[in-house]
Write a protein that holds these residues in place. Structure first.
Motif, PDB file in Angstrom:
ATOM      1  N   ARG A  45       8.407  19.842  51.087  1.00  0.00           N
ATOM      2  CA  ARG A  45       7.555  20.261  52.219  1.00  0.00           C
ATOM      3  C   ARG A  45       8.228  19.939  53.550  1.00  0.00           C
ATOM      4  N   ARG A  46       8.798  18.742  53.655  1.00  0.00           N
ATOM      5  CA  ARG A  46       9.431  18.359  54.920  1.00  0.00           C
ATOM      6  C   ARG A  46      10.654  19.221  55.207  1.00  0.00           C
ATOM      7  N   ASN A  47      11.336  19.599  54.157  1.00  0.00           N
ATOM      8  CA  ASN A  47      12.479  20.494  54.353  1.00  0.00           C
ATOM      9  C   ASN A  47      12.006  21.827  54.940  1.00  0.00           C
ATOM     10  N   LEU A  48      10.923  22.339  54.371  1.00  0.00           N
ATOM     11  CA  LEU A  48      10.403  23.621  54.857  1.00  0.00           C
ATOM     12  C   LEU A  48       9.897  23.501  56.293  1.00  0.00           C
ATOM     13  N   GLU A  49       9.220  22.381  56.578  1.00  0.00           N
ATOM     14  CA  GLU A  49       8.654  22.206  57.923  1.00  0.00           C
ATOM     15  C   GLU A  49       9.734  21.931  58.976  1.00  0.00           C
ATOM     16  N   ASP A  50      10.644  21.029  58.629  1.00  0.00           N
ATOM     17  CA  ASP A  50      11.579  20.537  59.647  1.00  0.00           C
ATOM     18  C   ASP A  50      12.859  21.357  59.763  1.00  0.00           C
ATOM     19  N   LEU A  51      13.224  22.008  58.702  1.00  0.00           N
ATOM     20  CA  LEU A  51      14.507  22.724  58.733  1.00  0.00           C
ATOM     21  C   LEU A  51      14.315  24.230  58.651  1.00  0.00           C
ATOM     22  N   TRP A  52      13.499  24.624  57.706  1.00  0.00           N
ATOM     23  CA  TRP A  52      13.349  26.047  57.387  1.00  0.00           C
ATOM     24  C   TRP A  52      12.542  26.803  58.458  1.00  0.00           C
ATOM     25  N   MET A  53      11.302  26.330  58.725  1.00  0.00           N
ATOM     26  CA  MET A  53      10.429  27.054  59.677  1.00  0.00           C
ATOM     27  C   MET A  53      11.005  27.129  61.089  1.00  0.00           C
ATOM     28  N   PRO A  54      11.538  26.016  61.650  1.00  0.00           N
ATOM     29  CA  PRO A  54      12.135  26.138  62.991  1.00  0.00           C
ATOM     30  C   PRO A  54      13.240  27.190  63.031  1.00  0.00           C
TER      31      PRO A  54
ATOM     32  N   CYS B  20      19.733  26.343  54.678  1.00  0.00           N
ATOM     33  CA  CYS B  20      18.309  26.309  54.303  1.00  0.00           C
ATOM     34  C   CYS B  20      18.143  26.640  52.824  1.00  0.00           C
ATOM     35  N   ARG B  21      18.841  27.686  52.390  1.00  0.00           N
ATOM     36  CA  ARG B  21      18.708  28.134  51.009  1.00  0.00           C
ATOM     37  C   ARG B  21      19.212  27.074  50.028  1.00  0.00           C
ATOM     38  N   SER B  22      20.372  26.488  50.356  1.00  0.00           N
ATOM     39  CA  SER B  22      20.929  25.499  49.430  1.00  0.00           C
ATOM     40  C   SER B  22      20.035  24.259  49.362  1.00  0.00           C
ATOM     41  N   THR B  23      19.451  23.886  50.524  1.00  0.00           N
ATOM     42  CA  THR B  23      18.538  22.742  50.504  1.00  0.00           C
ATOM     43  C   THR B  23      17.307  23.067  49.675  1.00  0.00           C
ATOM     44  N   LEU B  24      16.851  24.311  49.808  1.00  0.00           N
ATOM     45  CA  LEU B  24      15.679  24.716  49.035  1.00  0.00           C
ATOM     46  C   LEU B  24      15.989  24.703  47.541  1.00  0.00           C
ATOM     47  N   VAL B  25      17.191  25.167  47.191  1.00  0.00           N
ATOM     48  CA  VAL B  25      17.586  25.158  45.777  1.00  0.00           C
ATOM     49  C   VAL B  25      17.590  23.729  45.249  1.00  0.00           C
ATOM     50  N   LEU B  26      18.124  22.794  46.081  1.00  0.00           N
ATOM     51  CA  LEU B  26      18.133  21.388  45.685  1.00  0.00           C
ATOM     52  C   LEU B  26      16.703  20.877  45.479  1.00  0.00           C
ATOM     53  N   ASN B  27      15.837  21.227  46.446  1.00  0.00           N
ATOM     54  CA  ASN B  27      14.422  20.806  46.332  1.00  0.00           C
ATOM     55  C   ASN B  27      13.776  21.380  45.073  1.00  0.00           C
ATOM     56  N   GLN B  28      14.082  22.636  44.814  1.00  0.00           N
ATOM     57  CA  GLN B  28      13.477  23.260  43.632  1.00  0.00           C
ATOM     58  C   GLN B  28      13.935  22.551  42.351  1.00  0.00           C
ATOM     59  N   ARG B  29      15.215  22.172  42.301  1.00  0.00           N
ATOM     60  CA  ARG B  29      15.713  21.444  41.115  1.00  0.00           C
ATOM     61  C   ARG B  29      14.971  20.109  40.978  1.00  0.00           C
ATOM     62  N   GLN B  30      14.790  19.432  42.134  1.00  0.00           N
ATOM     63  CA  GLN B  30      14.063  18.149  42.084  1.00  0.00           C
ATOM     64  C   GLN B  30      12.640  18.358  41.557  1.00  0.00           C
ATOM     65  N   LEU B  31      12.003  19.426  42.045  1.00  0.00           N
ATOM     66  CA  LEU B  31      10.629  19.698  41.599  1.00  0.00           C
ATOM     67  C   LEU B  31      10.589  20.029  40.110  1.00  0.00           C
TER      68      LEU B  31
END
Lengths: 546, 64
Positions: A45-54, B20-31
Motif C-alpha cells: 500500500r505504501r509503495n502505491l501511495e508514496d511512489l506509484w500514485m505521485p 514502479c512496476r518492478s517494485t510492484l512485482v516485488l510487492n506482489q511476490r511478498q504478498l
C-alpha cells in the motif's frame, strides 16, 4: 530509453490504483499468524501511495504532449482570470482531470499545487470535486503549518471557495479570524466579484467563530471589520446578530476583564454611527448591540452626561473609554433603534436593569440614589427614538396591531425578569427569546415605527410596579418602611393584580390596569401610596412620563 | 492484484514506470509468499484438528 504514455490508460490506471489502495487498507486481522502478511500488505500500500500514485498524477497533470497554451501577453487579465488578480501559483494541470480528485490525489499534492488548486477549483463545474474532502485536507495543513494558513488566507478575498470551505471542516479560530479580516477589505466599484456569493462565503466564515466569543470580540475591535459588519447588508442577518452577541455579550460574560474591550467597540461604533453610517446600520449589528446592552446598561447608565459639552467616559479596570457626548450616544442608539427587532431586544435588558435596581434599593428606593440612573438611560432611549421619530414617522405609519405586540415584547415581565436576574446567561436567554419574538413579528408586518416615547412611560410604570412587588414580596422591606399594618388580604389582592398586569399582553389594557391598581393603592393602602409618590419625585422620573 | 496488467508498456513507459512496476512485482511476490504461508498454516491447523477429532472419536468408541 523510450518514454511515453497513453492518457486514457493512465487515467484508468490511477482509478484502479486508488481502488487497490482502498482494498489493501480494508484488510485487517488480529491473528498473530497474519502479522507477516499484514506487513507485506502495508508495504504494498505504501509503495502505491508514496511512489506509484505521485508518479501517475505527475504525468496526468502534464499537458506537454497533448496541448499548448497561448501566452496572451497583450491581455494579462485574460478571460480565465475573471478580472481577478493573477494568482501567484500556476494553473495546475490537475484541473483538467477533476475526475481523479479523490482523497489520494489531494493528499499527494504539494502545498504549491494545493494552493493553485484552490485558486482555480471554483471555475470547475458544480459537483466536479468533493468539497468536504478538500476542506478536510486544507484543515489538516492549516492546523500544522502557519505558513500554509497564511497563503490560504491571502486567497480568501479572491475566491469565495476558501470562506465556503470553512463551513465543511474544523479550522482553527485564528485561521477563521484571518479569513474574515482578509475578506472584509472592500472590493472596488470595478470588481466583478459575485457579491452575493462573496457575502455568503464571508457569512460562513463568521458563523465558524460563534463558538469562540473571545475571537469575535477581537475581530469587532478591528475598525475595518466592525465597519464591514455594520454596513454590508448582504451579510446573513442572523449570523451577524449572533456574532455581535457573542463578541459584545458572551465574551464579556465569560471574562468580565474584557468589558473594557466591549466598551471600546461601542466607542468606535458611536463614531461610525455619527459619521458614515448615520443613515443606519445593518439589522444584525443593531439587534446584536441592543441584545448585548444587558451587560452594559448598569455601568453605562452611571456615566451619562446630559450637557452638550460633557463627554460620557466610562472607567473599567482603570481604563477610561470615551464614548462621546450625550448627543453622539443618542445618535448611536438612534440608528440601533431604527431596527424594530432591536427595539424589542433592548426592552428586556432595560427591564432587567430596572428590576434589579429597584429590588436592590428595597426600602430605600424613594430616598436613596439609583432610580435616577434608570431614568437617565430610559431618557437616552426616549431621546434616541424621538430624534429618529421625524424620519421614521415619515417613512411609515404605525400599525396598531404591531404596536401592541411590540409593547408585549417590551413588557413588564416582572416575574420573568426578576426570576431570571440571578445570572448573566439567564438574562441572555431572556434577550434571545425577545430577539426571536421580535424577529417573528417583524417577519409578519411591513417595517414601520415604534410609537415615539414608549420607552419612557413603560419604564416609569415598570419602576413603580417593581417597587410595589418588592413591598409585597419582602416582609423585611415592609418593616423598614413601617408598613407592617398592610393586611394579608391586601397583600393577596396586590399580588393578584401584579400577576394580572404581568400576564396582560395588550399595551393599552396593561396601562389601564396599572392606573386602576394605582387608584386602588391610593384608596386602600395610603402608606404604600406615599412610598410610590416619593419614588415618582426622584430625579428624572417626571421626564419619563412625557 | 491486476494492476500490473494495466501498467504495462502500452500505458506508460520510461525509467520511472519501470521502477514502479518492478517494485510492484516485488510487492506482489511478498504478498503471494505471505498468502502461501497463511495457507500452509491453515492446512496444518486443519490437519491437527482432524487428528484431534479422530482421537476423540476413537476414545468415545472405546468407552462405548
Amino acid at each position: 530509453m523510450d518514454t511515453g504514455y497513453d492518457p486514457h490508460r493512465l487515467r484508468e490506471l490511477s482509478h484502479r490504483t486508488i481502488d487497490a489502495i482502498e482494498g489493501l487498507r480494508s484488510i485487517r486481522s488480529d491473528d498473530p499468524a497474519a502479522a507477516e502478511a499484514l506487513r507485506a500488505i502495508r508495504l504494498t500500500r505504501r509503495n502505491l501511495e508514496d511512489l506509484w500514485m505521485p508518479a501517475i498524477l505527475q504525468i496526468i497533470r502534464s499537458d506537454a504532449m497533448v496541448s499548448w497554451t497561448e501566452a496572451r501577453l497583450d491581455h494579462p487579465m485574460g478571460w480565465w482570470t475573471g478580472g481577478r488578480p493573477l494568482s501567484a501559483a500556476p494553473v495546475p494541470g490537475l484541473l483538467r482531470t477533476p475526475d481523479v480528485c479523490q482523497w489520494t490525489a489531494l493528499s499527494a499534492l504539494t502545498d504549491d499545487d494545493l494552493i493553485g488548486y484552490v485558486a482555480w477549483a471554483d471555475r470547475l463545474p458544480p459537483n466536479a470535486i468533493d468539497l468536504d474532502v478538500l476542506a478536510r485536507e486544507l484543515a489538516l495543513r492549516v492546523a500544522g503549518d502557519p505558513g500554509f494558513a497564511d497563503r490560504l488566507i491571502a486567497l480568501a478575498s479572491t475566491t469565495t471557495l476558501v470562506g465556503n470551505l470553512t463551513g465543511r471542516a474544523a479550522f482553527p479560530a485564528t485561521f477563521l479570524a484571518g479569513v474574515v479580516t482578509a475578506m472584509m477589505w472592500p472590493h472596488g466599484p470595478q470588481s466583478t466579484v459575485d457579491l452575493d456569493g462573496y457575502a455568503a462565503s464571508l457569512s460562513t466564515a463568521l458563523s465558524g467563530l460563534l463558538a469562540e466569543p473571545a475571537a469575535c470580540l477581537d475581530l469587532l475591535l478591528d475598525p475595518a471589520v466592525l465597519y464591514g459588519i455594520a454596513s454590508w447588508e448582504r451579510l446573513d442577518t442572523d449570523i451577524v446578530t449572533e456574532f455581535v452577541l457573542a463578541g459584545l455579550y458572551d465574551a464579556v460574560e465569560a471574562d468580565p476583564g474584557r468589558l473594557a474591550d466591549g466598551y471600546r467597540v461601542l466607542a468606535t461604533l458611536t463614531t461610525i454611527a455619527n459619521g458614515p453610517l448615520d443613515h443606519g446600520i445593518t439589522p444584525g449589528m443593531a439587534v446584536g448591540v441592543a441584545g448585548s446592552m444587558a451587560g452594559y446598561i448598569p455601568t453605562l447608565a452611571l456615566v451619562l452626561g446630559f450637557e452638550t459639552t460633557i463627554r460620557s467616559v466610562v472607567t473599567v479596570d482603570g481604563a477610561e473609554i470615551d464614548l462621546g457626548t450625550y448627543d453622539e450616544l443618542v445618535g448611536l442608539f438612534g440608528v440601533v433603534l431604527r431596527e424594530p427587532t432591536a427595539q424589542a431586544a433592548i426592552g428586556p435588558a432595560m427591564s432587567a436593569y430596572t428590576t434589579q435596581t429597584v429590588t436592590d434599593l428595597g426600602a430605600g428606593v424613594g430616598t436613596l440614589t439609583g432610580v435616577e440612573h434608570v431614568a437617565d438611560f430610559a431618557d437616552l432611549l426616549v431621546d434616541a427614538t424621538r430624534t429618529e421619530g421625524a424620519t421614521l414617522m415619515a417613512e411609515a405609519v404605525a400599525e396598531e396591531g404591531r404596536r401592541r405586540r411590540l409593547g408585549g415584547a417590551l413588557g413588564f415581565g416582572l416575574s420573568t425578569v426578576a426570576g431570571a436576574f440571578g445570572g448573566g446567561p439567564a438574562v441572555r436567554s431572556v434577550v434571545a427569546t425577545a430577539v426571536r419574538v421580535g424577529t417573528e413579528f417583524v417577519a409578519d408586518v411591513e417595517p414601520d415605527t415604534m410609537p415615539e416615547g414608549l420607552f419612557g412611560p413603560t419604564t416609569h410604570n415598570l419602576i413603580t410596579m417593581t417597587a410595589v412587588s418588592v413591598v409585597v414580596g419582602d416582609a423585611r422591606v415592609r418593616r423598614e418602611l413601617g408598613m407592617e399594618s398592610i393586611s394579608p388580604r391586601q397583600l393577596d389582592e396586590m399580588a393578584r393584580r401584579l400577576e394580572e398586569i404581568d400576564d396582560e399582553t395588550d399595551l393599552d389594557a396593561r396601562v389601564t390596569k396599572v392606573r386602576s391598581f394605582e387608584r386602588w393603592i391610593t384608596a386602600e393602602v395610603p402608606l404604600l401610596d406615599a412610598h410610590l409618590n416619593s419614588i415618582r419625585k426622584m430625579p428624572g422620573m417626571d421626564a419619563l412620563k412625557e | 492484484m491486476r494492476l500490473d496488467g494495466c501498467a504495462d508498456d502500452d500505458t506508460w513507459r520510461g525509467p520511472r514506470p519501470m521502477l514502479c512496476r518492478s517494485t510492484l512485482v516485488l510487492n506482489q511476490r511478498q504478498l503471494h509468499s505471505a498468502a502461501d504461508d497463511l495457507r500452509t498454516h491453515a492446512h496444518r491447523f486443519e490437519q491437527q484438528a482432524a487428528e484431534l477429532d479422530a482421537i476423540a472419536a476413537a476414545r468415545v468408541g472405546l468407552a462405548g
